[in-house]
Motif scaffolding. Structure first.
Motif, PDB file in Angstrom:
ATOM      1  N   ARG A 208       0.629  -1.080   0.371  1.00  0.00           N
ATOM      2  CA  ARG A 208       0.279   0.018   0.255  1.00  0.00           C
ATOM      3  C   ARG A 208       0.791   1.271   0.087  1.00  0.00           C
ATOM      4  O   ARG A 208       1.707   1.678   0.509  1.00  0.00           O
ATOM      5  CB  ARG A 208      -0.681  -0.313   0.898  1.00  0.00           C
ATOM      6  CG  ARG A 208      -1.626   1.496   1.484  1.00  0.00           C
ATOM      7  CD  ARG A 208      -3.114   1.259   2.049  1.00  0.00           C
ATOM      8  NE  ARG A 208      -3.802   0.010   1.795  1.00  0.00           N
ATOM      9  CZ  ARG A 208      -4.722  -0.299   1.095  1.00  0.00           C
ATOM     10  NH1 ARG A 208      -4.894   1.000   0.480  1.00  0.00           N
ATOM     11  NH2 ARG A 208      -5.434  -0.761   0.196  1.00  0.00           N
ATOM     12  N   LEU A 209       0.439   1.843  -1.334  1.00  0.00           N
ATOM     13  CA  LEU A 209       2.095   2.556  -1.257  1.00  0.00           C
ATOM     14  C   LEU A 209       0.905   4.447  -0.468  1.00  0.00           C
ATOM     15  O   LEU A 209       1.461   5.561  -0.502  1.00  0.00           O
ATOM     16  CB  LEU A 209       1.344   3.248  -2.973  1.00  0.00           C
ATOM     17  CG  LEU A 209       3.205   1.981  -3.365  1.00  0.00           C
ATOM     18  CD1 LEU A 209       3.454   2.820  -4.494  1.00  0.00           C
ATOM     19  CD2 LEU A 209       4.200   2.544  -2.805  1.00  0.00           C
ATOM     20  N   TYR A 210      -0.277   4.615  -0.840  1.00  0.00           N
ATOM     21  CA  TYR A 210      -1.193   5.691   0.107  1.00  0.00           C
ATOM     22  C   TYR A 210      -2.168   5.445   0.550  1.00  0.00           C
ATOM     23  O   TYR A 210      -2.881   4.233   0.762  1.00  0.00           O
ATOM     24  CB  TYR A 210      -1.722   6.102  -1.558  1.00  0.00           C
ATOM     25  CG  TYR A 210      -0.919   6.851  -2.235  1.00  0.00           C
ATOM     26  CD1 TYR A 210      -0.326   8.263  -1.883  1.00  0.00           C
ATOM     27  CD2 TYR A 210      -0.427   5.917  -3.403  1.00  0.00           C
ATOM     28  CE1 TYR A 210       0.979   8.243  -3.195  1.00  0.00           C
ATOM     29  CE2 TYR A 210       0.788   7.005  -4.461  1.00  0.00           C
ATOM     30  CZ  TYR A 210       1.525   7.731  -3.672  1.00  0.00           C
ATOM     31  OH  TYR A 210       2.155   8.826  -5.332  1.00  0.00           O
ATOM     32  N   ALA A 211      -1.792   6.254   1.545  1.00  0.00           N
ATOM     33  CA  ALA A 211      -3.394   6.673   2.544  1.00  0.00           C
ATOM     34  C   ALA A 211      -4.856   6.077   1.573  1.00  0.00           C
ATOM     35  O   ALA A 211      -5.083   6.730   0.378  1.00  0.00           O
ATOM     36  CB  ALA A 211      -3.393   7.638   3.276  1.00  0.00           C
ATOM     37  N   GLU A 212      -5.691   5.472   2.598  1.00  0.00           N
ATOM     38  CA  GLU A 212      -7.456   5.742   2.293  1.00  0.00           C
ATOM     39  C   GLU A 212      -8.253   7.040   2.915  1.00  0.00           C
ATOM     40  O   GLU A 212      -8.741   7.515   2.163  1.00  0.00           O
ATOM     41  CB  GLU A 212      -7.844   4.485   2.530  1.00  0.00           C
ATOM     42  CG  GLU A 212      -7.396   3.035   2.346  1.00  0.00           C
ATOM     43  CD  GLU A 212      -7.326   2.166   3.155  1.00  0.00           C
ATOM     44  OE1 GLU A 212      -7.170   1.233   2.423  1.00  0.00           O
ATOM     45  OE2 GLU A 212      -7.479   1.868   4.015  1.00  0.00           O
ATOM     46  N   ARG A 213      -7.273   8.063   3.240  1.00  0.00           N
ATOM     47  CA  ARG A 213      -8.016   8.737   4.613  1.00  0.00           C
ATOM     48  C   ARG A 213      -7.887   9.862   3.267  1.00  0.00           C
ATOM     49  O   ARG A 213      -6.411  10.350   2.848  1.00  0.00           O
ATOM     50  CB  ARG A 213      -8.229   9.119   5.341  1.00  0.00           C
ATOM     51  CG  ARG A 213      -8.500   7.962   6.495  1.00  0.00           C
ATOM     52  CD  ARG A 213      -8.552   8.535   7.447  1.00  0.00           C
ATOM     53  NE  ARG A 213      -9.335   6.770   8.993  1.00  0.00           N
ATOM     54  CZ  ARG A 213     -10.252   6.839   9.173  1.00  0.00           C
ATOM     55  NH1 ARG A 213     -10.399   8.103   8.581  1.00  0.00           N
ATOM     56  NH2 ARG A 213     -10.552   6.034   9.916  1.00  0.00           N
TER      57      ARG A 213
ATOM     58  N   THR B 116      -4.578  13.198   0.302  1.00  0.00           N
ATOM     59  CA  THR B 116      -3.852  14.830   0.006  1.00  0.00           C
ATOM     60  C   THR B 116      -2.656  15.340   0.134  1.00  0.00           C
ATOM     61  O   THR B 116      -1.410  15.389  -0.818  1.00  0.00           O
ATOM     62  CB  THR B 116      -5.219  15.815   0.331  1.00  0.00           C
ATOM     63  OG1 THR B 116      -6.118  15.518  -0.397  1.00  0.00           O
ATOM     64  CG2 THR B 116      -4.878  16.883  -0.562  1.00  0.00           C
ATOM     65  N   GLY B 117      -1.925  15.180   1.732  1.00  0.00           N
ATOM     66  CA  GLY B 117      -1.266  15.242   1.946  1.00  0.00           C
ATOM     67  C   GLY B 117       0.637  14.851   1.102  1.00  0.00           C
ATOM     68  O   GLY B 117       1.095  15.409   0.695  1.00  0.00           O
ATOM     69  N   GLN B 118       0.160  13.020   0.781  1.00  0.00           N
ATOM     70  CA  GLN B 118       1.209  12.187   0.501  1.00  0.00           C
ATOM     71  C   GLN B 118       0.982  12.948  -1.163  1.00  0.00           C
ATOM     72  O   GLN B 118       2.126  12.431  -1.669  1.00  0.00           O
ATOM     73  CB  GLN B 118       0.431  11.288   0.636  1.00  0.00           C
ATOM     74  CG  GLN B 118       0.872  10.525   2.263  1.00  0.00           C
ATOM     75  CD  GLN B 118       0.403   8.552   2.304  1.00  0.00           C
ATOM     76  OE1 GLN B 118      -0.263   7.967   1.135  1.00  0.00           O
ATOM     77  NE2 GLN B 118       0.730   8.157   2.659  1.00  0.00           N
ATOM     78  N   VAL B 119       0.062  13.463  -1.532  1.00  0.00           N
ATOM     79  CA  VAL B 119       0.148  13.445  -3.230  1.00  0.00           C
ATOM     80  C   VAL B 119       0.822  14.046  -3.196  1.00  0.00           C
ATOM     81  O   VAL B 119       1.774  14.173  -4.727  1.00  0.00           O
ATOM     82  CB  VAL B 119      -0.888  13.081  -3.329  1.00  0.00           C
ATOM     83  CG1 VAL B 119      -1.340  13.589  -5.278  1.00  0.00           C
ATOM     84  CG2 VAL B 119      -2.130  12.110  -3.723  1.00  0.00           C
ATOM     85  N   LEU B 120       0.837  15.364  -2.785  1.00  0.00           N
ATOM     86  CA  LEU B 120       1.137  16.398  -3.166  1.00  0.00           C
ATOM     87  C   LEU B 120       3.024  16.045  -2.418  1.00  0.00           C
ATOM     88  O   LEU B 120       3.370  17.039  -3.020  1.00  0.00           O
ATOM     89  CB  LEU B 120       0.458  17.339  -1.531  1.00  0.00           C
ATOM     90  CG  LEU B 120       1.241  18.861  -1.662  1.00  0.00           C
ATOM     91  CD1 LEU B 120       1.144  20.078  -2.824  1.00  0.00           C
ATOM     92  CD2 LEU B 120       0.699  20.389  -0.636  1.00  0.00           C
ATOM     93  N   ALA B 121       3.201  16.117  -1.147  1.00  0.00           N
ATOM     94  CA  ALA B 121       4.398  15.298  -0.993  1.00  0.00           C
ATOM     95  C   ALA B 121       5.209  15.138  -2.164  1.00  0.00           C
ATOM     96  O   ALA B 121       6.044  15.238  -2.673  1.00  0.00           O
ATOM     97  CB  ALA B 121       4.719  15.224   0.005  1.00  0.00           C
ATOM     98  N   ASP B 122       4.569  13.667  -2.468  1.00  0.00           N
ATOM     99  CA  ASP B 122       4.910  13.624  -4.029  1.00  0.00           C
ATOM    100  C   ASP B 122       5.118  14.105  -5.335  1.00  0.00           C
ATOM    101  O   ASP B 122       6.694  14.718  -6.036  1.00  0.00           O
ATOM    102  CB  ASP B 122       4.701  12.750  -3.849  1.00  0.00           C
ATOM    103  CG  ASP B 122       3.967  11.129  -3.955  1.00  0.00           C
ATOM    104  OD1 ASP B 122       5.068  11.206  -2.641  1.00  0.00           O
ATOM    105  OD2 ASP B 122       3.977  10.052  -3.833  1.00  0.00           O
ATOM    106  N   VAL B 123       4.157  14.499  -5.555  1.00  0.00           N
ATOM    107  CA  VAL B 123       4.372  15.848  -6.751  1.00  0.00           C
ATOM    108  C   VAL B 123       5.421  16.521  -6.088  1.00  0.00           C
ATOM    109  O   VAL B 123       6.527  17.003  -7.121  1.00  0.00           O
ATOM    110  CB  VAL B 123       2.770  16.105  -6.836  1.00  0.00           C
ATOM    111  CG1 VAL B 123       3.498  18.154  -7.455  1.00  0.00           C
ATOM    112  CG2 VAL B 123       2.138  15.497  -7.040  1.00  0.00           C
ATOM    113  N   LEU B 124       5.400  16.941  -5.070  1.00  0.00           N
ATOM    114  CA  LEU B 124       7.029  18.257  -4.628  1.00  0.00           C
ATOM    115  C   LEU B 124       8.120  17.842  -5.264  1.00  0.00           C
ATOM    116  O   LEU B 124       8.776  18.372  -4.912  1.00  0.00           O
ATOM    117  CB  LEU B 124       6.275  18.802  -3.549  1.00  0.00           C
ATOM    118  CG  LEU B 124       5.095  19.844  -3.169  1.00  0.00           C
ATOM    119  CD1 LEU B 124       5.503  20.226  -1.726  1.00  0.00           C
ATOM    120  CD2 LEU B 124       5.892  21.273  -4.028  1.00  0.00           C
TER     121      LEU B 124
END
Length: 198
Positions: A2-7, A12-20
């Protein structure tokens, strides 16, 4: 895995951190390539030396061939042009050496810039993402009892008190409601949906 949270908030924080992190890496890679290309321009004088040396060498070699045809003194006269031809070869070698050194420095500088720029991503972001992936994957494979035990060990007392007056005792007796609430608490801390799907 599992790479991303479900909540949504954690996701959103994880995707934003990955994009940054990806944008940061791209910027530093582009800076490294730009520095490499800029330093390669310093090869220009080396190429000029090579061309000049080749011209001098070819001129003296041609003169030596022409002088070699002169009767009686041709060999001696041709030999007199040898130092000029050697000087041309020396210039060619010096130019090639400069080209090689500048190329090596340019490549090294480009790589160094990229590595130094990527250090924050590799030292902070990547370990956090790996730690989350491992924890989330392990949590999804764990039983409710194990998750409840982890919650008892890791969650703050104020959160545990919201579950019940004595969640540890309820866990020991196997109270399904408290065990489920504790497991949900641990999953929620990881950004995952609880056992009940919420």
């Amino acid at each position: 895995m599992r790479l991303y949270a479900e909540r949504p908030a954690r996701l959103t924080g994880q995707v934003l951190a990955d994009v940054l992190a990806i944008a940061w890496a791209v910027v530093w890679i582009l800076l490294g390539v730009a520095a490499h290309d800029l330093l390669l321009r310093l090869q220009g004088p080396g190429f000029t030396l090579v061309r000049a040396g080749e011209s001098i060498r070819d001129a003296f070699d041609g003169a030596a061939r022409g002088a070699g045809d002169v009767p009686l003194i041709g060999d001696r006269l041709a030999g007199a042009f040898g130092p000029g031809s050697d000087a041309g070869r020396t210039l060619v070698e010096a130019g090639q050496q400069q080209i090689s050194v500048v190329g090596t420095v340019a490549t090294g500088a480009g790589i160094l810039i990229v590595v130094l720029g990527l250090l924050p991503v590799l030292a902070v972001w990547l370990p956090l993402r790996i730690r989350f992936a491992r924890a989330a994957t392990a949590a999804r494979g764990a039983s409710g009892e194990v998750l409840a035990l982890r919650a008892l060990a890791h969650r703050p007392v104020r959160q545990l008190n919201r579950v019940g007056t004595d969640p540890a005792a309820a866990w020991r007796t196997g109270d399904p409601e408290v065990v489920g609430a504790l497991a949900d608490l641990e999953l929620k801390a990881l950004g995952l949906r609880g056992i009940s799907g919420r």
